[in-house]
Scaffold this motif. Structure first.
Motif, PDB file in Angstrom:
ATOM      1  N   THR A  32     -53.243   4.414  -4.730  1.00  0.00           N
ATOM      2  CA  THR A  32     -53.751   3.988  -6.030  1.00  0.00           C
ATOM      3  C   THR A  32     -55.112   3.352  -5.779  1.00  0.00           C
ATOM      4  OG1 THR A  32     -52.583   1.934  -5.764  1.00  0.00           O
ATOM      5  CG2 THR A  32     -51.523   3.596  -7.102  1.00  0.00           C
ATOM      6  N   ASN A  33     -55.929   3.274  -6.830  1.00  0.00           N
ATOM      7  CA  ASN A  33     -57.263   2.711  -6.664  1.00  0.00           C
ATOM      8  C   ASN A  33     -57.198   1.275  -6.172  1.00  0.00           C
ATOM      9  OD1 ASN A  33     -58.452   5.020  -7.572  1.00  0.00           O
ATOM     10  ND2 ASN A  33     -58.308   4.381  -9.715  1.00  0.00           N
ATOM     11  N   ALA A  34     -58.239   0.873  -5.429  1.00  0.00           N
ATOM     12  CA  ALA A  34     -58.254  -0.493  -4.906  1.00  0.00           C
ATOM     13  C   ALA A  34     -58.241  -1.485  -6.068  1.00  0.00           C
ATOM     14  CB  ALA A  34     -59.480  -0.692  -4.049  1.00  0.00           C
ATOM     15  N   ALA A  35     -59.146  -1.266  -7.029  1.00  0.00           N
ATOM     16  CA  ALA A  35     -59.123  -2.134  -8.208  1.00  0.00           C
ATOM     17  C   ALA A  35     -58.155  -1.494  -9.184  1.00  0.00           C
ATOM     18  CB  ALA A  35     -60.508  -2.222  -8.806  1.00  0.00           C
ATOM     19  N   ASP A  36     -56.893  -1.895  -9.075  1.00  0.00           N
ATOM     20  CA  ASP A  36     -55.853  -1.243  -9.884  1.00  0.00           C
ATOM     21  C   ASP A  36     -56.168  -1.287 -11.372  1.00  0.00           C
ATOM     22  OD1 ASP A  36     -54.336  -0.685  -7.736  1.00  0.00           O
ATOM     23  OD2 ASP A  36     -53.098  -2.484  -7.895  1.00  0.00           O
ATOM     24  N   PRO A  37     -56.136  -0.174 -12.054  1.00  0.00           N
ATOM     25  CA  PRO A  37     -56.276  -0.244 -13.509  1.00  0.00           C
ATOM     26  C   PRO A  37     -54.994  -0.802 -14.114  1.00  0.00           C
ATOM     27  CG  PRO A  37     -55.886   2.019 -12.832  1.00  0.00           C
ATOM     28  CD  PRO A  37     -55.948   1.199 -11.566  1.00  0.00           C
ATOM     29  N   PHE A  38     -55.096  -1.293 -15.328  1.00  0.00           N
ATOM     30  CA  PHE A  38     -53.906  -1.721 -16.057  1.00  0.00           C
ATOM     31  C   PHE A  38     -53.425  -0.505 -16.845  1.00  0.00           C
ATOM     32  CE2 PHE A  38     -51.439  -3.584 -19.452  1.00  0.00           C
ATOM     33  CZ  PHE A  38     -50.780  -4.628 -18.829  1.00  0.00           C
ATOM     34  N   VAL A  39     -52.337   0.096 -16.364  1.00  0.00           N
ATOM     35  CA  VAL A  39     -51.839   1.314 -17.003  1.00  0.00           C
ATOM     36  C   VAL A  39     -50.647   0.941 -17.880  1.00  0.00           C
ATOM     37  CG1 VAL A  39     -50.822   3.592 -16.595  1.00  0.00           C
ATOM     38  CG2 VAL A  39     -52.584   2.717 -15.056  1.00  0.00           C
ATOM     39  N   LEU A  40     -50.746   1.179 -19.159  1.00  0.00           N
ATOM     40  CA  LEU A  40     -49.588   0.876 -20.009  1.00  0.00           C
ATOM     41  C   LEU A  40     -49.250   2.074 -20.873  1.00  0.00           C
ATOM     42  CD1 LEU A  40     -50.192  -1.556 -22.982  1.00  0.00           C
ATOM     43  CD2 LEU A  40     -51.996  -0.210 -21.981  1.00  0.00           C
ATOM     44  N   THR A  41     -47.984   2.169 -21.189  1.00  0.00           N
ATOM     45  CA  THR A  41     -47.495   3.355 -21.888  1.00  0.00           C
ATOM     46  C   THR A  41     -46.643   2.971 -23.097  1.00  0.00           C
ATOM     47  OG1 THR A  41     -45.403   3.489 -20.664  1.00  0.00           O
ATOM     48  CG2 THR A  41     -47.305   4.567 -19.660  1.00  0.00           C
ATOM     49  N   THR A  42     -46.685   3.803 -24.121  1.00  0.00           N
ATOM     50  CA  THR A  42     -45.669   3.735 -25.181  1.00  0.00           C
ATOM     51  C   THR A  42     -44.670   4.843 -24.837  1.00  0.00           C
ATOM     52  OG1 THR A  42     -46.591   5.464 -26.594  1.00  0.00           O
ATOM     53  CG2 THR A  42     -47.506   3.233 -26.852  1.00  0.00           C
ATOM     54  N   PRO A  43     -43.523   4.890 -25.515  1.00  0.00           N
ATOM     55  CA  PRO A  43     -42.674   6.072 -25.305  1.00  0.00           C
ATOM     56  C   PRO A  43     -43.437   7.307 -25.764  1.00  0.00           C
ATOM     57  CG  PRO A  43     -41.526   4.391 -26.613  1.00  0.00           C
ATOM     58  CD  PRO A  43     -42.954   3.948 -26.494  1.00  0.00           C
ATOM     59  N   LEU A  44     -43.063   8.457 -25.243  1.00  0.00           N
ATOM     60  CA  LEU A  44     -43.606   9.694 -25.818  1.00  0.00           C
ATOM     61  C   LEU A  44     -42.676  10.018 -26.988  1.00  0.00           C
ATOM     62  CD1 LEU A  44     -44.587  11.805 -22.693  1.00  0.00           C
ATOM     63  CD2 LEU A  44     -45.741   9.864 -23.762  1.00  0.00           C
ATOM     64  N   TYR A  45     -43.218   9.973 -28.176  1.00  0.00           N
ATOM     65  CA  TYR A  45     -42.371  10.063 -29.378  1.00  0.00           C
ATOM     66  C   TYR A  45     -41.883  11.484 -29.602  1.00  0.00           C
ATOM     67  CZ  TYR A  45     -44.386   5.475 -29.976  1.00  0.00           C
ATOM     68  OH  TYR A  45     -44.780   4.187 -29.764  1.00  0.00           O
ATOM     69  N   TYR A  46     -40.645  11.548 -30.049  1.00  0.00           N
ATOM     70  CA  TYR A  46     -40.002  12.844 -30.239  1.00  0.00           C
ATOM     71  C   TYR A  46     -40.475  13.453 -31.558  1.00  0.00           C
ATOM     72  CZ  TYR A  46     -36.260  16.156 -29.263  1.00  0.00           C
ATOM     73  OH  TYR A  46     -35.555  17.277 -28.952  1.00  0.00           O
ATOM     74  N   VAL A  47     -40.912  14.706 -31.493  1.00  0.00           N
ATOM     75  CA  VAL A  47     -41.533  15.298 -32.689  1.00  0.00           C
ATOM     76  C   VAL A  47     -40.513  15.984 -33.606  1.00  0.00           C
ATOM     77  CG1 VAL A  47     -43.838  15.545 -31.682  1.00  0.00           C
ATOM     78  CG2 VAL A  47     -42.188  17.386 -31.393  1.00  0.00           C
ATOM     79  N   ASN A  48     -39.293  15.413 -33.633  1.00  0.00           N
ATOM     80  CA  ASN A  48     -38.306  15.995 -34.563  1.00  0.00           C
ATOM     81  C   ASN A  48     -38.650  15.665 -36.011  1.00  0.00           C
ATOM     82  OD1 ASN A  48     -37.706  13.310 -33.942  1.00  0.00           O
ATOM     83  ND2 ASN A  48     -35.537  13.530 -34.435  1.00  0.00           N
ATOM     84  N   ALA A  49     -39.483  14.668 -36.221  1.00  0.00           N
ATOM     85  CA  ALA A  49     -39.918  14.292 -37.579  1.00  0.00           C
ATOM     86  C   ALA A  49     -41.200  13.487 -37.444  1.00  0.00           C
ATOM     87  CB  ALA A  49     -38.825  13.472 -38.256  1.00  0.00           C
ATOM     88  N   PRO A  50     -41.939  13.322 -38.545  1.00  0.00           N
ATOM     89  CA  PRO A  50     -43.200  12.574 -38.451  1.00  0.00           C
ATOM     90  C   PRO A  50     -42.966  11.111 -38.062  1.00  0.00           C
ATOM     91  CG  PRO A  50     -43.047  13.774 -40.533  1.00  0.00           C
ATOM     92  CD  PRO A  50     -41.708  13.862 -39.900  1.00  0.00           C
ATOM     93  N   PRO A  51     -44.021  10.439 -37.616  1.00  0.00           N
ATOM     94  CA  PRO A  51     -43.871   9.044 -37.193  1.00  0.00           C
ATOM     95  C   PRO A  51     -43.493   8.131 -38.360  1.00  0.00           C
ATOM     96  CG  PRO A  51     -46.196   9.648 -37.322  1.00  0.00           C
ATOM     97  CD  PRO A  51     -45.416  10.897 -37.522  1.00  0.00           C
ATOM     98  N   HIS A  52     -42.882   7.016 -38.019  1.00  0.00           N
ATOM     99  CA  HIS A  52     -42.545   6.017 -39.043  1.00  0.00           C
ATOM    100  C   HIS A  52     -42.982   4.658 -38.527  1.00  0.00           C
ATOM    101  CE1 HIS A  52     -38.972   4.739 -36.710  1.00  0.00           C
ATOM    102  NE2 HIS A  52     -38.914   6.020 -36.371  1.00  0.00           N
ATOM    103  N   MET A  53     -42.647   3.605 -39.279  1.00  0.00           N
ATOM    104  CA  MET A  53     -43.161   2.286 -38.913  1.00  0.00           C
ATOM    105  C   MET A  53     -42.629   1.825 -37.549  1.00  0.00           C
ATOM    106  SD  MET A  53     -45.405   0.244 -39.964  1.00  0.00           S
ATOM    107  CE  MET A  53     -45.859  -0.743 -38.573  1.00  0.00           C
ATOM    108  N   GLY A  54     -41.434   2.303 -37.169  1.00  0.00           N
ATOM    109  CA  GLY A  54     -40.879   1.936 -35.857  1.00  0.00           C
ATOM    110  C   GLY A  54     -41.747   2.490 -34.737  1.00  0.00           C
ATOM    111  N   SER A  55     -42.126   3.764 -34.860  1.00  0.00           N
ATOM    112  CA  SER A  55     -42.983   4.352 -33.809  1.00  0.00           C
ATOM    113  C   SER A  55     -44.324   3.621 -33.800  1.00  0.00           C
ATOM    114  CB  SER A  55     -43.219   5.845 -34.025  1.00  0.00           C
ATOM    115  OG  SER A  55     -42.507   6.377 -35.108  1.00  0.00           O
ATOM    116  N   ALA A  56     -44.804   3.290 -35.013  1.00  0.00           N
ATOM    117  CA  ALA A  56     -46.095   2.597 -35.097  1.00  0.00           C
ATOM    118  C   ALA A  56     -45.998   1.215 -34.452  1.00  0.00           C
ATOM    119  CB  ALA A  56     -46.515   2.466 -36.552  1.00  0.00           C
TER     120      ALA A  56
END
Ligand SMILES: Nc1ncnc2c1ncn2[C@@H]1O[C@H](COP(=O)(O)OP(=O)(O)OP(=O)(O)O)[C@@H](O)[C@H]1O
Length: 602
Positions: free
Chosen positions: A56-80
């Motif tokens: 990994t890089n010496a100056a570690d980046p701050f890597v953060l993730t959300t879940p990858l949202y399931y596209v069975n339906a459009p996003p809602h306030m929970g995903s937001a």
């Protein structure tokens, strides 16, 4: 470059407590698999000195993730909700000067996607394109500053998934077997009978689980039981909040069962290497998106290149519904493949409606686009981050939303700025008359602001977003008390004798608001920009601001502020206004007029 083996080597974890900063051990290197490698401790991480292809890089980046949202339906306030929180954390880290890689995206394979597409008369890929684009559009409306958007239908992702699968297979951790159990189609997982409600109903989706028998490939999760127990004991920071760590420890202690990682009946997915009759199932597909998202454009897709672009993730931000997969399955999968573990998994609570999790499967969702169009992105971001304690559940009520936004953003912050700038314009030609540092020498209010900013920073660092909002709001409250006590409008009326003190007081309050704008910018980026512009700074100056500029002393003499205009309009309930009689309408308009006159007079 040193090869990071943080958290994930089998017996290396104990070495974190070693008193020696540099030492040689016979621990196995993750990458090479060799013993006798040289290890050293650096910035709390155990590093291997061998030349690393998984570096990994010496100056570690701050890597953060959300879940990858399931596209069975459009996003809602929970995903937001998860994405807004992740965005606030990303913006805070950038203010600290960290290089940030903020990853979000969509999970696009599986049975439910194929059925949803068929129901709409479209192909799965057309369906995914539309819904995935819906997520991107919502993120734009909500001012989400993501760096990478990964779709699991991306060919590069497929290459990473296949390589990962082959590694785990080569490790001997994948086998084929029949499995029979109670399956929740919406959770897409087999359930233990003891966690189900009456009639074998899933406690999340309230739908009966189905008895399923499958001939699938399985991942040997049970092999990693002991290592996971050790990791959770020796790295209590791995799962947050702490009560969720207890939950995870409970699951692991109760015994881990191997889980199925392929489906024979689903064609919309990534084929299992060497067995095209089966496709790879969600966790061996979607979770890998966190790694494939790191691939840089035009680079050969390989685990090695992806990992060297920033892995391990600093933070996986997820809802508690998928905690087990992130805090138990995922670390075991990574250990099997010889890849470092993420540093932290934070499982937040649910936005609920009538006590039930708001979700696509139940259909009891709140429409975020509608909220943004009615109230603007800052109000939506602020309300959910301030009013739902981060980690716990929270219910939405429109009345509470309007009350909080009006009280905090329109009154405490917006009105304070507007009335102070109004006074500066009327009495000082909108010019800062004295250096804010000199104006506040020996002033207790300045110390209060300093303490609250430090508090806000600590809360952001601990992911206590609601408390961070509270601390910044307190600065606004203190500013209102200060200006009311000092009453500079009266001092100005005294002529020359009161001018110096009154103009100093205005600078002091405006300096506090400048600090509020920076400290609240992770939560309300557009509002903070408007405040900064009103204070007479350019957009470029705002974009270049860092957390260190929350230190008192930014406003300098001669600086000219902009023409005052409200930065945040009060939300008026249309229904209330419509229902009011013309008399009450007249009365309330008169009251408003009087209020405005008072502000201008002040
Ligand atoms: N009600 C909610 N409150 C908070 N976060 C939520 C909520 N619903 C979804 N999320 C976020 O989305 C993630 C789950 O993504 P997913 O695409 O599966 O959405 P979902 O609406 O929960 O789907 P489903 O209802 O089909 O289970 C959660 O882990 C969380 O990050």
């Amino acid at each position: 470059m040193a090869c990071r083996v943080q958290y994930s080597i089998q017996n290396g974890l104990r070495l974190f407590s070693s008193s020696s900063p540099n030492f040689h051990t016979s621990v196995k290197c993750q990458r090479t698999g060799l013993r006798n490698s040289k290890f050293f401790l650096s910035k709390g991480s155990l590093n291997c000195t061998c030349r690393a292809s998984y570096a990994t890089n010496a100056a570690d980046p701050f890597v953060l993730t959300t879940p990858l949202y399931y596209v069975n339906a459009p996003p809602h306030m929970g995903s937001a909700y998860t994405t807004i929180a992740a965005d606030a954390i990303a913006r805070f880290q950038r203010l600290l000067g960290k290089e940030v890689i903020f990853i979000t995206g969509t999970d696009e394979h599986g049975e439910k996607i194929a059925s949803a597409a068929a129901a709409n008369g479209s192909s799965p890929s057309e369906h995914c394109d539309i819904i995935s684009e819906g997520y991107r559009a919502l993120w734009k409306e909500l001012d989400i500053s993501y760096d990478k958007f990964i779709r699991t239908t991306d060919p590069n992702h497929e290459a990473i998934v296949k390589e990962f699968y082959s590694k785990v297979l080569a490790k001997g951790d994948i086998y084929r077997a029949d499995y029979e159990g109670l399956y929740c189609v919406n959770c897409e997982e087999y359930k233990d009978e003891k966690e189900l409600l009456d009639n074998n109903c899933c406690p999340v989706h309230l739908k009966p689980c189905l008895l399923r028998k499958e001939d699938n490939y399985f991942f040997a999760l049970s092999k990693y039981q002991k290592q996971l127990e050790e990791i959770l004991i020796e790295n209590p920071d791995f799962v947050h909040p702490s009560f969720r760590l207890n939950e995870v420890q409970g699951w692991v202690k109760s015994g881990l069962r191997d889980f199925s990682i392929s489906r024979a009946s689903v064609s919309w997915g990534i084929p299992v290497p060497n067995d095209t009759k089966q496709t790879i199932y969600v966790w061996f597909d979607a979770l890998l998106g966190y790694i494939s998202a790191l691939l840089e454009d035009n680079k050969q897709p390989s685990l090695q290149t992806a990992i060297s672009s920033g892995w391990p993730a600093s933070l996986h931000l997820i809802g508690k519904d998928i905690l087990r997969f992130h805090a138990v399955y995922w670390p075991a999968m990574l250990m099997s493949a010889g890849i470092s573990l993420p540093k932290k998994v934070f499982g937040h609570g649910f936005l609920t409606k009538d006590g039930m999790k708001m979700g696509k499967s139940l259909g009891n969702t709140l429409e975020p686009t509608e909220l943004v169009h009615r109230f603007g992105p800052d109000a939506v971001r602020y309300f959910f981050l301030k009013e739902v304690e981060f980690g716990g559940d929270g219910d939405y009520s429109e009345d509470r939303f309007i009350n909080i936004i009006n009280a905090n953003l329109a009154n405490t912050i917006g009105n304070l700025l507007n009335r102070t700038l109004g006074l500066l314009r009327k009495n000082c030609q909108s010019t800062i008359m004295v250096d804010s540092a000199i104006a506040a020498e020996g002033n207790a209010f300045k110390d209060i602001v300093g303490n609250l900013v430090d508090k806000a920073r600590q809360h952001y660092e601990n992911l206590e977003l609601s408390s961070a909002c509270e601390a910044v709001l307190e600065i606004g409250n203190a500013g209102n008390v200060y200006i009311d006590e000092k009453a500079p409008w009266s001092l100005f009326k005294q002529g020359e004798s009161g001018f110096e003190t009154a103009s100093k007081d205005l600078v002091i309050v405006l300096e506090a608001i400048r600090i509020v704008a920076i400290a609240l910018s992770p939560i309300t980026p557009s509002l903070s920009l408007r405040i900064y512009t009103q204070l007479g700074y350019s957009e470029d100056q705002f974009n270049a601001v860092s957390w260190s500029e929350t230190r008192w002393g930014g406003l300098k003499p001669g600086h000219i502020t902009a023409q005052p205009k409200p930065v945040f309009a009060r939300i008026e309930l249309e229904t209330d206004l419509n229902n009011a009689t013309s008399e009450t309408k007249k009365a309330s308009k008169k009251k408003e007029r009087q209020k405005t006159e008072k502000v201008v007079e002040a």
